[in-house]
Design an enzyme around this catalytic site. Structure first.
Site: not given
Length: 441
Positions: A219-221, A244, A342
């Site tokens: 994921g992002i972060g 994704e 997602g």
């Protein structure tokens, strides 16, 4: 002169001519992530005062929008966001910003069945010799939007990387209504959040459970970025990517030799993704790189497809979690911060992949604007908080104080395990509240 070039010339217009087709009540599929509209956006902004009930559908804002400045209180337009960023939250201070709840894997179907746009405005790379415009780093739900839109306007960016597919990552000249040449407008540069010590501690717990040949979704972060940096410095090998979003840390891992994709069962040797956003390093890496495969999101995030890969490892962030394992990753109470994206897709994909594991990573505390420290592990979710992931879907939860597995655990086991990884300053209070809720033996 080829037929494609002749058709190109016949459809080439000024930005003002292109946006003249917009009429009252139109739904416009607008910018998403790295594909922005620096030329069409100010042209449309000039028309906004003369229009009413325009619905602008946008996601993951990476540049400020001129259409907002032209209508800061939302008198003429409605702002629908599929995933909020700091820019959207800034807009919400003066106007209503409406969020579209979604399961990201279903987004193309939503477009086809529930929310077809009247107009698609999309930034693309220059047309190739076969008459195709490449969508660059953003595939997502654009193919579905193109299939349903009555009018398609492309803004050509000479600086956009050419992203190989997959499929669904190109538009043909025959589909296009108008072409606007944007020239060299660059790509939005998204700085990585610099990991803090707490992010690295959480990443260390997750890293212990990553094995050679695993297939990653990050994921992002800051925490996923910290983990990516650690993987790049590790001795792991033959990792794959089915995700994704592509981000800078993926490039770091490739350059360090950690990612080959050769142990994957589908898209072997390639990194499947649906959009990419980061620094110029990432866009240069994607450009005409056969190792990258861009797909619509109903491919990358579909459980049946993604689970064909063994050992999928999903790593995501959260805002808060309650003592039974319900996860909120979208809001602070009723105040929207982000979006579902997602996350639920990949929590489910990872657990259902043969040998797969899903990790929810969360700092044990946060400090508010007044300097007060709060626990992110709470007896119940904050009033109005959105449940992004139901408690039955959550597998591993990691904080800087440890990692626990919630799968197959009863409510008292879940409460005990989550309290064990909460910040020590809040554990006694959590025990007292858990007893009030009848969660402990």
């Amino acid at each position: 002169m080829s037929n494609w070039v002749k058709e190109y010339q016949s459809k080439l217009v000024s930005p003002e001519k292109a946006v003249s087709v917009v009429k009252n009540g139109d739904w416009i599929q607008y910018s998403f992530a790295a594909n922005t509209l620096p030329v069409l956006d100010p042209a449309l902004a000039k028309r906004i005062p003369d229009l009413h009930d325009i619905v602008i559908v946008n996601g993951i804002s990476t540049r400020p929008h001129a259409v907002y400045k032209a209508d800061p209180t939302g008198v003429h337009s409605i702002w629908n966001s599929t995933h909020l960023t700091a820019i959207d939250r800034m807009y919400a201070k003066t106007r209503k910003v409406f969020y579209t709840p979604l399961k990201y894997s279903e987004a193309p179907r939503y477009v086809r069945e529930n929310s077809a746009p009247d107009i698609l405005m999309i930034q693309v790379a220059p047309m190739d010799k076969h008459g195709y415009f490449n969508m660059g780093p953003t595939i997502t739900h654009y193919r579905a939007a193109a299939d349903m839109a009555k009018t398609i306007i492309v803004e050509v960016n000479e600086d956009m990387p050419y992203a190989q597919g997959g499929y669904g990552n190109n538009l043909h000249i025959s589909e296009i209504t108008y072409i606007v040449e944007g020239g060299h407008t660059g790509m939005p540069q998204i700085a990585n959040e610099e990991p803090e010590e707490v992010d690295r501690k959480i990443a260390e717990f997750v890293l212990r459970d990553i094995r050679d040949g695993d297939c990653l979704q990050l994921g992002i972060g800051a925490m996923p970025n910290a983990l990516g940096q650690m993987i790049a410095q590790s001795d792991l090998k033959d990792l794959g990517v089915h995700t994704e979003m592509l981000c800078d840390s993926i490039v770091d891992m490739v350059e360090a030799g950690r990612i080959t994709g050769m142990k994957k069962q589908i898209d072997q040797g390639r990194m499947a993704y649906t959009f990419a956003a980061g620094s110029q390093k990432l866009y240069d890496f994607i450009d005409n790189n056969p190792q990258c495969a861009g797909y619509p999101v109903d491919y990358t995030n579909d459980r049946v497809i993604a689970c064909r890969n063994d050992n999928v490892v999903s790593i995501n962030n959260a805002i808060e979690i309650d003592l039974t394992g319900q996860v909120c990753s979208e809001s602070k109470g009723t105040h929207m911060i982000s979006g579902a994206g997602g996350q639920l897709d990949f929590v489910d994909i990872a657990y259902n992949s043969k040998g797969g594991r899903s990790f929810m990573c969360i700092a044990s505390t946060y400090t508010d604007s007044n300097g007060k420290v709060h626990s992110r592990i709470n007896p119940v979710l904050t009033l109005g908080a959105v449940v992004t992931d139901t408690r039955s879907t959550i597998q591993y939860v990691a904080t800087e104080y440890g990692m626990v597995n919630l799968k197959g655990q009863s409510t008292w086991q879940r409460a005990e395990r989550l309290i064990s990884i909460a910040h020590p300053d809040f554990r006694d209070e959590l025990i007292r509240e858990a007893k009030k809720l009848d969660l402990l033996r």
